[in-house]
Design an enzyme around this catalytic site. Structure first.
Site, mmCIF file in Angstrom:
data_model
loop_
_atom_site.group_PDB
_atom_site.id
_atom_site.type_symbol
_atom_site.label_atom_id
_atom_site.label_comp_id
_atom_site.label_asym_id
_atom_site.label_seq_id
_atom_site.Cartn_x
_atom_site.Cartn_y
_atom_site.Cartn_z
ATOM 1 N N HIS A 170 0.857 -1.200 0.000
ATOM 2 C CA HIS A 170 0.000 0.000 0.000
ATOM 3 C C HIS A 170 0.882 1.235 0.000
ATOM 4 O O HIS A 170 2.094 1.144 0.159
ATOM 5 C CB HIS A 170 -1.011 -0.018 1.153
ATOM 6 C CG HIS A 170 -0.427 0.098 2.528
ATOM 7 N ND1 HIS A 170 0.389 -0.864 3.084
ATOM 8 C CD2 HIS A 170 -0.553 1.073 3.484
ATOM 9 C CE1 HIS A 170 0.724 -0.494 4.307
ATOM 10 N NE2 HIS A 170 0.183 0.678 4.565
ATOM 11 N N HIS A 216 1.440 3.938 1.844
ATOM 12 C CA HIS A 216 1.988 4.730 2.950
ATOM 13 C C HIS A 216 3.515 4.818 2.882
ATOM 14 O O HIS A 216 4.200 3.853 2.546
ATOM 15 C CB HIS A 216 1.539 4.149 4.293
ATOM 16 C CG HIS A 216 0.100 4.439 4.606
ATOM 17 N ND1 HIS A 216 -0.653 3.689 5.472
ATOM 18 C CD2 HIS A 216 -0.727 5.423 4.144
ATOM 19 C CE1 HIS A 216 -1.875 4.195 5.545
ATOM 20 N NE2 HIS A 216 -1.952 5.243 4.743
ATOM 21 N N ASP A 272 5.866 4.815 4.986
ATOM 22 C CA ASP A 272 6.707 3.879 5.736
ATOM 23 C C ASP A 272 6.722 2.484 5.102
ATOM 24 O O ASP A 272 7.327 1.562 5.642
ATOM 25 C CB ASP A 272 6.294 3.819 7.217
ATOM 26 C CG ASP A 272 4.897 3.275 7.435
ATOM 27 O OD1 ASP A 272 3.990 3.618 6.653
ATOM 28 O OD2 ASP A 272 4.702 2.498 8.389
ATOM 29 N N HIS A 273 6.076 2.347 3.947
ATOM 30 C CA HIS A 273 6.110 1.083 3.194
ATOM 31 C C HIS A 273 6.736 1.241 1.809
ATOM 32 O O HIS A 273 7.162 0.259 1.213
ATOM 33 C CB HIS A 273 4.696 0.498 3.072
ATOM 34 C CG HIS A 273 4.157 0.050 4.401
ATOM 35 N ND1 HIS A 273 4.052 -1.264 4.764
ATOM 36 C CD2 HIS A 273 3.745 0.763 5.482
ATOM 37 C CE1 HIS A 273 3.582 -1.357 6.003
ATOM 38 N NE2 HIS A 273 3.394 -0.133 6.460
ATOM 39 N N HIS A 295 -7.625 -0.661 5.557
ATOM 40 C CA HIS A 295 -6.599 0.279 6.057
ATOM 41 C C HIS A 295 -6.438 1.418 5.041
ATOM 42 O O HIS A 295 -6.432 2.589 5.405
ATOM 43 C CB HIS A 295 -5.297 -0.486 6.252
ATOM 44 C CG HIS A 295 -4.129 0.339 6.690
ATOM 45 N ND1 HIS A 295 -4.077 0.984 7.907
ATOM 46 C CD2 HIS A 295 -2.952 0.612 6.074
ATOM 47 C CE1 HIS A 295 -2.916 1.627 8.011
ATOM 48 N NE2 HIS A 295 -2.220 1.423 6.915
ATOM 49 N N ASP A 340 -0.387 -3.602 6.323
ATOM 50 C CA ASP A 340 -1.002 -3.061 7.538
ATOM 51 C C ASP A 340 -2.479 -3.416 7.646
ATOM 52 O O ASP A 340 -3.242 -2.698 8.300
ATOM 53 C CB ASP A 340 -0.861 -1.530 7.558
ATOM 54 C CG ASP A 340 0.566 -1.078 7.817
ATOM 55 O OD1 ASP A 340 1.435 -1.933 8.078
ATOM 56 O OD2 ASP A 340 0.808 0.146 7.742
ATOM 57 N N HIS A 358 4.345 -4.514 10.754
ATOM 58 C CA HIS A 358 4.863 -3.892 11.988
ATOM 59 C C HIS A 358 4.960 -4.892 13.127
ATOM 60 O O HIS A 358 4.179 -5.844 13.194
ATOM 61 C CB HIS A 358 3.931 -2.752 12.453
ATOM 62 C CG HIS A 358 3.898 -1.560 11.556
ATOM 63 N ND1 HIS A 358 4.701 -0.459 11.738
ATOM 64 C CD2 HIS A 358 3.140 -1.293 10.463
ATOM 65 C CE1 HIS A 358 4.443 0.441 10.805
ATOM 66 N NE2 HIS A 358 3.496 -0.036 10.011
HETATM 67 ZN ZN LIG Z 1 -0.112 1.813 6.451
#
Ligand SMILES: [Zn+2]
Length: 256
Positions: free
Chosen positions: A55, A57, A59-60, A113, A130, A168
């Site tokens: 996805h 985001h 942080d990915h 999400h 996530d 995570h």
């Molecule tokens: Zn995420």
């Protein structure tokens, strides 16, 4: 499918960049940061052969560009203009073979999400970003409780032994909430003791398995009387269906 290992590379506070590797090559899932991946691949003298994104985001996907500056590799991801580096946009049911490793993956669209979140299922593994966490699920940033419910239900139809690689390390804090939502679940207490030992040793609590999630995750146990009862108590009224139960415990967890 040859021999390979799946290694967790830590990024930021609690992200994992799951790295499929053998003696020569590596493929990475959700590289939020290029640095730890570059350090590892250099130290191990590995060549990057693919990037997978679940996805959009940061942080990915934030490390995509830094890795592509070094290696030319295909980037598998969802249909979403917000991930500019994706070269292979994949919809639900799409299949592809991971270069070099010859692992056959199927793509599952699992909104909740985010609206375009996907998972990669293949080789007995699930990379679910996530959406599904050990004993928890992602926040509903762009999706509805119904979408999250249906996405999780879909993942629970995969074989129980499927190894679940989440984005995570949230297991211990998820268990703290899960014990409140599903208070009589002995499997949760066992998982907590094990997860605490792992964390005390500096080890990851992942991968989970689909079977473990069925036994311990309140967000997939929304038909269990004990979870329905605590959700009703939180909502202050009897909830009529599993989607409403999920919505209630998701909201409860946000302020837990
Ligand atoms: Zn995420």
């Amino acid at each position: 499918m040859g021999q390979f290992e799946v290694i967790p590379l830590r990024a930021f506070a609690d992200n994992y960049v799951w790295t499929i590797r053998d003696a020569r090559c590596a493929a990475v899932v959700d590289p939020g940061d290029a640095r730890p991946v570059l350090d590892y691949l250099d130290a191990q003298k590995l060549e990057l052969v693919a990037i997978l994104n679940t996805h959009h985001h940061a942080d990915h996907v934030g490390g995509n560009a830094g890795l592509l500056g070094r290696w030319k590799a295909p980037v598998y991801g969802p249909h979403d203009e917000r991930i500019r580096e994706v070269t292979q946009q994949l919809a639900d049911g799409a299949r592809f073979t991971l270069p070099h490793f010859a692992i056959d993956f199927e793509v599952l669209e699992i909104p909740g999400h985010t609206r375009s979140h996907i998972a990669f299922h293949g080789g007995g593994m699930l990379f679910c970003g996530d959406t599904l966490f050990a004993a928890g699920c992602g926040r509903l940033f762009e999706g509805t409780p119904r979408q999250m419910h249906d996405s999780l239900a879909r993942l629970m139809r995969l074989p129980d032994a499927t190894r679940v690689y989440c984005g995570h390390e949230y297991t211990l804090s998820n268990i703290r909430f899960a014990k409140a939502a599903d208070p009589e679940n002995a499997a949760l207490l066992e998982l907590e003791a094990w997860a605490r030992r792992r964390r005390d040793q500096g080890l990851p609590t992942l991968p989970s398995t689909i079977g473990q999630e069925k036994a311990t995750n309140p967000f997939v146990r929304v038909r269990e009387p004990a979870v329905v009862a605590t959700a009703n108590r939180y909502a202050g009224k009897p909830l009529q269906d599993p989607v409403s139960v999920l919505a209630a415990i998701r909201e409860w967890k946000n302020s837990f």
